[in-house]
Design a protein around this motif. Structure first.
Motif, PDB file in Angstrom:
ATOM      1  N   PRO A 172     -11.830  -0.417  -4.673  1.00  0.00           N
ATOM      2  CA  PRO A 172     -10.482  -0.372  -3.995  1.00  0.00           C
ATOM      3  C   PRO A 172      -9.727   0.181  -2.639  1.00  0.00           C
ATOM      4  N   SER A 173      -9.234  -0.590  -2.228  1.00  0.00           N
ATOM      5  CA  SER A 173      -8.986  -0.232  -0.993  1.00  0.00           C
ATOM      6  C   SER A 173      -7.824   1.027  -0.185  1.00  0.00           C
ATOM      7  N   PHE A 174      -6.999   1.463  -1.562  1.00  0.00           N
ATOM      8  CA  PHE A 174      -6.215   2.215  -1.655  1.00  0.00           C
ATOM      9  C   PHE A 174      -5.973   3.207  -2.865  1.00  0.00           C
ATOM     10  N   ALA A 222      -0.403  -1.171   8.077  1.00  0.00           N
ATOM     11  CA  ALA A 222       0.532  -1.465   7.640  1.00  0.00           C
ATOM     12  C   ALA A 222       1.405  -2.114   8.671  1.00  0.00           C
ATOM     13  N   PRO A 223       2.422  -1.183   9.666  1.00  0.00           N
ATOM     14  CA  PRO A 223       3.227  -1.802  10.626  1.00  0.00           C
ATOM     15  C   PRO A 223       2.088  -3.395  11.369  1.00  0.00           C
ATOM     16  N   ALA A 224       0.735  -2.651  11.852  1.00  0.00           N
ATOM     17  CA  ALA A 224       0.531  -3.351  12.962  1.00  0.00           C
ATOM     18  C   ALA A 224       0.071  -5.328  11.961  1.00  0.00           C
ATOM     19  N   HIS A 238      -6.646  11.167   7.363  1.00  0.00           N
ATOM     20  CA  HIS A 238      -6.788  10.392   6.644  1.00  0.00           C
ATOM     21  C   HIS A 238      -7.349   8.634   6.866  1.00  0.00           C
ATOM     22  N   CYS A 239      -8.617   8.515   7.360  1.00  0.00           N
ATOM     23  CA  CYS A 239      -8.361   7.435   7.726  1.00  0.00           C
ATOM     24  C   CYS A 239      -7.643   6.647   9.464  1.00  0.00           C
ATOM     25  N   ASN A 240      -7.140   5.917   9.589  1.00  0.00           N
ATOM     26  CA  ASN A 240      -6.493   5.759  10.729  1.00  0.00           C
ATOM     27  C   ASN A 240      -4.470   4.954  10.968  1.00  0.00           C
ATOM     28  N   THR A 241      -4.331   5.623  11.573  1.00  0.00           N
ATOM     29  CA  THR A 241      -2.470   5.031  11.332  1.00  0.00           C
ATOM     30  C   THR A 241      -2.365   5.429  12.975  1.00  0.00           C
ATOM     31  N   GLY A 242      -2.991   5.582  14.139  1.00  0.00           N
ATOM     32  CA  GLY A 242      -2.583   5.416  15.457  1.00  0.00           C
ATOM     33  C   GLY A 242      -2.005   4.405  15.522  1.00  0.00           C
ATOM     34  N   GLY A 272      -0.722   8.427   6.722  1.00  0.00           N
ATOM     35  CA  GLY A 272       0.131   7.078   6.869  1.00  0.00           C
ATOM     36  C   GLY A 272       0.573   6.749   5.005  1.00  0.00           C
ATOM     37  N   ALA A 273       0.602   5.882   5.120  1.00  0.00           N
ATOM     38  CA  ALA A 273       1.321   4.467   3.968  1.00  0.00           C
ATOM     39  C   ALA A 273       0.751   3.487   4.002  1.00  0.00           C
ATOM     40  N   ASP A 274       0.601   2.767   3.137  1.00  0.00           N
ATOM     41  CA  ASP A 274       0.907   1.032   2.682  1.00  0.00           C
ATOM     42  C   ASP A 274       1.950   0.367   2.395  1.00  0.00           C
ATOM     43  N   ARG A 275       2.327   1.205   0.791  1.00  0.00           N
ATOM     44  CA  ARG A 275       3.491   1.391   0.277  1.00  0.00           C
ATOM     45  C   ARG A 275       4.080   2.772  -0.710  1.00  0.00           C
ATOM     46  N   GLY A 283       1.363   5.397  17.311  1.00  0.00           N
ATOM     47  CA  GLY A 283       1.301   6.139  15.844  1.00  0.00           C
ATOM     48  C   GLY A 283       1.883   6.478  14.646  1.00  0.00           C
ATOM     49  N   THR A 284       1.963   6.897  13.387  1.00  0.00           N
ATOM     50  CA  THR A 284       2.429   7.018  12.426  1.00  0.00           C
ATOM     51  C   THR A 284       2.072   8.873  12.154  1.00  0.00           C
ATOM     52  N   ALA A 285       1.306   8.692  11.324  1.00  0.00           N
ATOM     53  CA  ALA A 285       0.581   9.870  11.341  1.00  0.00           C
ATOM     54  C   ALA A 285       0.046  11.060  12.340  1.00  0.00           C
TER      55      ALA A 285
HETATM   56  C1  LIG Z   1       0.178   3.345   9.834  1.00  0.00           C
HETATM   57  S1  LIG Z   1      -1.777   2.552   8.974  1.00  0.00           S
HETATM   58  C2  LIG Z   1      -1.024   3.124   7.688  1.00  0.00           C
HETATM   59  C3  LIG Z   1      -2.528   3.220   6.665  1.00  0.00           C
HETATM   60  O1  LIG Z   1      -2.745   1.009   6.446  1.00  0.00           O
HETATM   61  C4  LIG Z   1      -4.148   1.571   6.533  1.00  0.00           C
HETATM   62  O2  LIG Z   1      -4.947   0.682   6.040  1.00  0.00           O
HETATM   63  P1  LIG Z   1      -5.734  -0.386   6.500  1.00  0.00           P
HETATM   64  O3  LIG Z   1      -6.608   0.418   7.715  1.00  0.00           O
HETATM   65  O4  LIG Z   1      -6.704  -1.066   5.078  1.00  0.00           O
HETATM   66  O5  LIG Z   1      -5.009  -1.776   6.940  1.00  0.00           O
HETATM   67  C5  LIG Z   1      -4.354   3.165   6.023  1.00  0.00           C
HETATM   68  O6  LIG Z   1      -3.765   2.928   4.760  1.00  0.00           O
HETATM   69  C6  LIG Z   1      -2.955   3.816   6.635  1.00  0.00           C
HETATM   70  O7  LIG Z   1      -2.736   4.826   6.448  1.00  0.00           O
END
Ligand SMILES: CSC[C@H]1O[C@H](OP(=O)(O)O)[C@H](O)[C@@H]1O
Length: 352
Positions: free
Chosen positions: A321-323, A48-50, A165-169, A244-247, A177-179
């Motif tokens: 679904p991606s989220f 999300a931030p990137a 979970h996922c990537n938040t770095g 992390g979070a997207d929204r 990164g966040t998480a």
């Molecule tokens: C700090 S990233 C937040 C969030 O974004 C990632 O989604 P994507 O890889 O599809 O852009 C993931 O949900 C992360 O937690």
């Protein structure tokens, strides 16, 4: 081996092609908004931030050589291009909030007669460039607050085991990164015993990106398959989950990578505190609750293939679904750069 997802100097932008990680390190030039939209939509850059930073920097790169346009023309171009960039991926809110702020800035600068077209461009591009340094600063603050929140529940100074979970770095932000920033802070204060990261099917952000960051920094870690989370919590003491979070909606419901919701359910069952780490730019106070968040659906091929190799039976239907949305009731706290907030208390830190 590089963890620098974004390389930027005035007029020049390159992004690390995350579709090729961890086996290849290749940077892609982003020459303007069209390139910016494509690298975001294809998930060559993600997080999300990137997404917000690269999208806005692609506009800055496109504007940089323009020494002819009037303020009015630049302002008209800016709004259209920012709205186009927002359309690249619908779920993460950061780029939408950044676009709104930049359009407001363009309107303010345009309305000020004493500001020339040259100053307009300089101030506008400078505001976008500030996003890079602010994001890293905010992530360090998230790391510190998150570390404090997790350790306050721990007796003495024993180290903790956490799951993410996922990537938040650094690969999902401008850096730290966040998480994963919280995990970096725990490691830096020598209070991290071990981090477990899920592979995060189907894009495998965990196996390809988070594992890449953790190995690079020699952080003690173990990769697990997404379906192992309940067995892990049943057989090992996990002190906290940080994602992390997207929204994040106004009531604290949180959209994050698919699979987050079921991890939160398992954490509740095992009485493991579940934290969301996100900058304020991931919080959307215009949405009252999580059901209102648009969930992106990605191509079937991201499930049926790994690279060029098909792993699913031809002809099978897919749902990708991606989220998903984790209800606020499953979240112990939302860790932001301003502190840790109960999910139902976000209005104390953010109004819009
Ligand atoms: C700090 S990233 C937040 C969030 O974004 C990632 O989604 P994507 O890889 O599809 O852009 C993931 O949900 C992360 O937690």
């Amino acid at each position: 081996m590089s963890l620098e997802s974004i390389k930027y100097t005035r007029g020049s932008l390159e992004i690390l092609d995350q579709l090729l990680l961890p086996l290849q390190t290749r940077y892609i030039k982003v020459r303007g908004v069209e390139d910016g939209w494509k690298v975001i939509n294809k998930m060559q850059v993600r997080g999300a931030p990137a997404i917000a930073i690269v999208g806005c920097l692609s506009l800055a790169v496109e504007l940089s050589p323009d020494n002819e346009s009037s303020k009015k023309n630049m302002r008209q171009e800016i709004e259209g291009k920012l709205n186009y960039l927002v359309s690249a991926r619908p779920t993460a809110v950061n780029i939408k909030l950044a676009a709104d702020e930049l359009i407001n800035l363009a309107n303010t600068l345009c309305a000020e007669d004493s500001i020339s077209a040259e100053i307009f461009k300089e101030r506008f591009i400078g505001s976008i460039e500030d996003m890079l340094t602010k994001d890293i600063h905010d992530n360090k603050a998230i790391g510190s607050f998150g570390c404090e929140a997790i350790l306050k529940n721990i007796d003495g100074d024993s180290p903790v085991r956490v799951l993410t979970h996922c990537n938040t770095g650094s690969l999902a932000t401008a850096g730290y990164g966040t998480a994963l920033g919280v995990i970096r802070s725990l490691h830096a204060t020598k209070r991290l015993e071990h981090v477990f990261c899920t592979e995060t099917r189907p894009y495998n952000q965990g196996a390809r990106l988070t594992a890449y960051e953790l190995v690079h920094e020699k952080i003690p870690s173990t990769l697990i398959v997404d379906s192992m989370v309940s067995a892990l919590m049943h057989t090992r003491k996990i002190h906290a989950v940080i994602v992390g979070a997207d929204r994040v909606a106004a009531n604290g419901d949180t959209a994050n990578k698919i699979g987050t919701y079921q991890i939160a359910i398992v954490a509740k069952y095992h009485d493991v505190p579940f934290y969301v780490a996100a900058p304020l730019t991931s919080i959307d106070m215009s949405l009252p609750y999580g059901e209102k968040i648009k969930i992106e659906e990605r191509p079937d091929r991201e499930m049926t293939h790994i690279g060029e190799h098909r792993i699913a039976a031809p002809g099978i239907n897919c749902w990708n679904p991606s989220f998903d949305v984790t209800p606020a009731s499953l979240i112990a706290g939302i860790i932001t750069e301003k502190g840790v907030f109960a999910p139902d208390n976000l209005k104390s830190v953010k109004t819009t």
